[in-house]
Structure formats: structure tokens, C-alpha cells
Scaffold this active site. Structure first.
Site, PDB file in Angstrom:
ATOM      1  N   SER A 325       1.273 -54.243-133.946  1.00  0.00           N
ATOM      2  CA  SER A 325       0.417 -54.255-132.759  1.00  0.00           C
ATOM      3  C   SER A 325       0.686 -55.525-131.949  1.00  0.00           C
ATOM      4  O   SER A 325       1.822 -55.740-131.525  1.00  0.00           O
ATOM      5  CB  SER A 325      -1.048 -54.118-133.165  1.00  0.00           C
ATOM      6  OG  SER A 325      -1.853 -53.802-132.045  1.00  0.00           O
ATOM      7  N   ASP A 411       0.359 -42.605-131.539  1.00  0.00           N
ATOM      8  CA  ASP A 411      -0.218 -43.889-131.155  1.00  0.00           C
ATOM      9  C   ASP A 411      -0.397 -43.896-129.642  1.00  0.00           C
ATOM     10  O   ASP A 411       0.572 -43.981-128.895  1.00  0.00           O
ATOM     11  CB  ASP A 411       0.708 -45.033-131.584  1.00  0.00           C
ATOM     12  CG  ASP A 411       0.118 -46.406-131.316  1.00  0.00           C
ATOM     13  OD1 ASP A 411      -0.938 -46.486-130.653  1.00  0.00           O
ATOM     14  OD2 ASP A 411       0.707 -47.403-131.753  1.00  0.00           O
ATOM     15  N   HIS A 443      -1.859 -45.396-134.534  1.00  0.00           N
ATOM     16  CA  HIS A 443      -1.623 -46.843-134.514  1.00  0.00           C
ATOM     17  C   HIS A 443      -1.615 -47.419-135.929  1.00  0.00           C
ATOM     18  O   HIS A 443      -1.349 -48.598-136.103  1.00  0.00           O
ATOM     19  CB  HIS A 443      -2.705 -47.515-133.652  1.00  0.00           C
ATOM     20  CG  HIS A 443      -2.347 -48.882-133.162  1.00  0.00           C
ATOM     21  ND1 HIS A 443      -1.220 -49.139-132.421  1.00  0.00           N
ATOM     22  CD2 HIS A 443      -2.959 -50.091-133.302  1.00  0.00           C
ATOM     23  CE1 HIS A 443      -1.157 -50.428-132.126  1.00  0.00           C
ATOM     24  NE2 HIS A 443      -2.190 -51.028-132.646  1.00  0.00           N
TER      25      HIS A 443
END
Length: 468
Positions: A325, A411, A443
Site C-alpha cells: 500500500s 483492489d 487490497h
């Protein structure tokens, strides 16, 4: 918008009342291509809460209602305060805010006597249990040991039930018996769910280290050493880049980013609580917003440079950087700015092209707050200009190091096109690169067999470049 409200529903009249805003409230118009930080919605007079409000709970005696409240609209990592609402009078106050606890309220529950509230909060990279009275006096219940508490519940007037984990242990349940006066609570395990597995394993060692940053401050860094550690040997070493961007590098246990496994595979792990993480005060936490490529990146390099220089067992010729991320963004950025420190990179669900991400993400408020402006605005702020000019994709011409890109096609926070773009850019540059795409993951990687594949791919890549 991140604005959510708490409503009180009357079962007799079948009417709902908004407790966060006055009756008839109308939100000001906003420019959705700019951060809400300086717009009128976040600068209004009167009794209203325009941020993210969640998790309402009645006190056992029915006199109060509490909920977790953020102050600003558009800021998903704003300080989580604890709001106290008196049902008889409608009076609203904050029993916990930055004045008495300068970190987020996570989970909480009322004491049976309705005179205090128990809560979990992160401070100095460990999640502890606190107790706050209606007089706003905060008391730390558990000690400063290196653990993270969660799943908080009250058993009786003297005992709590909570889960606890660390970098060396998965979750188990504990009974916390409250102590009198200033003593810390007695903590006793009532489960040992994975004891039969851990008893067969050699255990890594976790150390805490404080590192001086480039601006003269102190940064807490976790150092995780392999089992059977030999200080006379040199070990390949990983810089762990945290996501969020505002999530703590606390004593967490993860079935993917697992420091126990990394150490057991023969790697030293360097895990810094860089700028932009909670648990070190409000200012430290907020210093990443609008400055993704600034001090937080220098903090990463301070941590790994300190380890490579001052820890003789760290092999500075076998360093890797990994993260997901915002941590994945960090890896992509460092790939163009690492001055040959690292021998390989792994980026999971990372942001590669910030202009693309601005309109690709389902969290439009996030990009607005963090970047300040849409990339096409001619009057964009200096922070926005700096953000876009320092997007990782602009520095691919400086990439020179093998990289593994991992992404999930479900995602919608950071779309898979970011991973495709980074992988293709590396390959077109002639850099060794691999791409692992999950058609059925978002994600996170949630399916067990996908997790096994993730670990296998992750370590195969590291071993290939760091264990030659």
C-alpha cells in the site's frame, strides 16, 4: 466525503435524531477537486461533527452515549476522539481527545458502574489498555511490555477480557485483573491456541532501537533477529515500509507481513515507525500528509543506514526493501532514490503513478486530502505540485534494481494498473522483474492458498537476490 453521523432512534415515535449536527443542517458546497482541509465544511461555527463518527455505545446505566469521532471531513486518518453525549441534557463533550491522550482511541467498552471507560490505544508502537473516568483523567491499565491488545470486553467490576498478540505470538485471550492505585493490572492467558506449533519452533529476537532522524528527532525502530542469532555473522537485511500511510508498526501479528517468518528465513528485519505513524503524538502522525516523498522517506533511510552502519551483523551489501500500500508506494519511490543501497525490492498493492491513482481509486477523499489538488488544476498548491512531481513513475529512468510487483485485481483502493505499470516499466528498462497478480484478491490477500503462494513467491525473490 468521510462524514458519517450517529442517530438516536426513538422506538415509540419512530423518529431518528442526528446527534452530530443541528436540525436542518445543510452542508456547504465543496470543490471536489481540492482538499477539504481549507474548505468551509471544516471551518463552521456551531455544534456539529463533520468527520467520521462510528461505534456508538450506551453506558450501562443508560445516562450516556459514547462514540468515536474524527474532527475533519475528508481526513480518514484524523485523530480518533471519544465523544460523550448526556442523554438527559443533550450536552456533548470529549472524554478523550488530544488534550489527555494524543493518539487514537481504537476499541473501547464501558465499565459496569458507568463511571469510566476502558479503551485500547497505541503509544510508542505498542497497543495498551487505558481507563478514562468521566472526569477525563486517563490511567494506563496494562504495562509497557511489547504487546498489542484488542477485542476488549468487560467480564465484571474487576476484570477485562482481551486478545493479545506480538511479533512473536499470534492472538490469544487474556484476563486482565485490575489493580488498585498506581499498580499495573495482572494479565493471565486463558488460551494457548498455537502453543503446540510455537513449541516446535526456534524463536526470533525482537529489539527496540531509537534512531536519530535527519531533522534531529528520534525514531523508534524494531529490529528482529533470526533464531539462533550469531552476532559474528553477517545477515541479509530487510527494510520494512509500513502502509496506511498512517498505520502503526506496533507489535502486530500478520499472516502475510510476518516478521517471525522473515527472521526464521535468515533475514534481519528493520521496521521503523517513520514520520506519519500514530503513537508518537498528533504532529508526528500528520507529517506525512501532502509530503509523501519528504521526511518519511528520509526516516526510512535513516533507519536502514543506522542499521547498516552501527549493527555489525547487518550485511550492507545484501539489503532489500519491502512494503504494501503506502509501503508499496515507498518501495517504488525508493527504487528511484536509493543510491544503490538495496539489492532488490518488493512492492505489494503500491501506488506507482499518483496522477493515475487520483482518479482510479474508490477513496476519492483520500487522494484529495493527501495530494491537495486534482493534477489538472492550474492553481494547485505547492504541496500538490511537489506530490505529483515526485510520483515514483517519474523516476523510472533511475531504476536499476530487481523488483517484484504484487497486486490484486479486485483492489479498488490502489488499482492493479499501478502494479502492471511498474512491472512493465521495469522490464522495458531491462531490469529483472516479476509480477504476481491475484484475480480474486482485493487490497489484502485473504484466501489461505493465495497466502501460501504469496509467501513462496516473496521468499523466492528475496533468496534469489540477497542470498547469493
Amino acid at each position: 466525503s468521510t462524514d458519517s453521523d450517529i442517530y438516536l432512534y426513538d422506538l415509540a415515535t419512530k423518529k431518528a435524531r442526528n446527534l452530530c449536527k443541528p436540525e436542518g443542517y445543510k452542508a456547504p458546497e465543496v470543490d471536489v477537486t481540492k482538499s477539504l482541509r481549507n474548505q468551509k465544511v471544516n471551518h463552521q461555527e456551531g455544534d456539529m461533527q463533520v468527520g467520521y463518527d462510528q461505534n456508538p455505545q450506551f453506558s450501562p446505566d443508560g445516562k450516556y452515549l459514547t462514540w468515536v469521532s474524527m474532527e475533519h471531513d475528508g481526513y480518514e486518518s484524523d485523530l480518533k476522539r471519544l465523544c460523550l453525549y448526556e442523554l438527559a441534557t443533550g450536552k456533548k463533550s470529549y472524554v478523550v481527545n488530544s488534550d489527555n491522550l494524543e493518539t487514537d482511541v481504537n476499541e473501547y467498552c464501558w465499565a459496569p458502574d458507568s463511571k469510566s471507560i476502558f479503551l485500547t490505544a497505541c503509544w510508542h508502537a505498542t497497543v495498551r489498555i487505558y481507563q478514562v473516568g468521566l472526569d477525563r483523567v486517563v490511567k494506563q491499565v496494562t504495562d509497557d511490555s511489547w504487546n498489542d491488545y484488542g477485542s476488549l470486553a468487560v467480564l465484571n467490576n474487576k476484570q477485562l477480557l482481551a486478545s493479545r498478540q506480538s511479533m512473536l505470538n499470534a492472538d490469544d485471550l487474556y484476563v486482565i485483573t485490575l489493580a488498585k492505585k498506581e499498580k499495573k493490572a495482572e494479565v493471565k492467558a486463558i488460551t494457548d491456541e498455537n502453543g503446540h506449533i510455537f513449541s516446535q519452533l526456534a524463536t526470533p529476537t525482537v529489539q527496540q532501537r531509537w534512531v536519530k532522524t535527519t531533522d534531529g528527532k528520534q525514531e523508534l525502530v524494531w529490529i528482529v533477529l533470526p533464531p539462533h542469532f550469531d552476532a559474528n555473522k553477517k545477515y541479509p537485511t530487510l527494510l520494512f515500509c509500513e502502509g496506511g500511510p498512517q498505520s502503526p508498526v506496533s507489535q502486530f501479528w500478520s499472516y502475510r507481513w510476518n516478521f517471525y517468518i522473515m527472521a526464521a528465513k535468515g533475514y534481519v528485519v528493520v521496521a521503523p515507525n517513520r514520520r506519519g505513524l500514530p503513537g508518537f503524538g498528533k504532529a508526528w502522525n500528520e507529517e506525512v500528509s501532502r509530503d509523501w516523498s519528504g521526511q518519511c522517506m528520509r526516516d526510512y533511510l535513516s533507519a536502514i543506514d543506522d542499521a547498516a552502519t552501527n549493527l555489525p551483523f547487518v550485511d550492507r551489501d545484501r539489503l532489500g526493501a519491502v512494503g504494501a500500500s503506502f509501503g508499496g508506494f515507498s518501495v517504488y519511490y525508493l527504487a528511484g532514490h536509493h543510491d544503490k543501497r538495496f539489492k532488490c525490492f518488493i512492492s505489494h498493492d503500491g501506488a506507482f503513478n499518483l496522477e493515475s491513482m487520483y482518479t482510479d481509486t474508490e477513496e476519492a477523499w483520500f487522494s484529495n486530502w493527501e495530494y491537495d489538488d486534482a493534477y489538472w488544476n492550474k492553481d494547485k498548491s505547492e504541496a500538490a505540485r511537489r506530490t505529483y512531481e515526485n510520483s515514483p513513475h517519474r523516476f523510472v529512468d533511475k531504476w536499476d534494481t530487481p523488483i517484484l510487483c504484487i497486486h490484486g485485481e479486485k483492489d479498488y483502493r490502489i488499482n492493479a494498473n499501478q502494479g502492471f505499470g511498474a512491472f512493465n516499466a521495469a522490464r522495458m528498462r531491462g531490469i529483472p522483474a516479476e509480477l504476481l497478480i491475484y484475480p480474486d484478491e482485493n487490497h489484502w490477500v485473504l484466501k489461505p492458498q493465495n497466502g501460501v503462494l504469496w509467501q513462496r513467491t516473496y521468499f523466492n525473490w528475496l533468496d534469489r537476490w540477497l542470498k547469493k
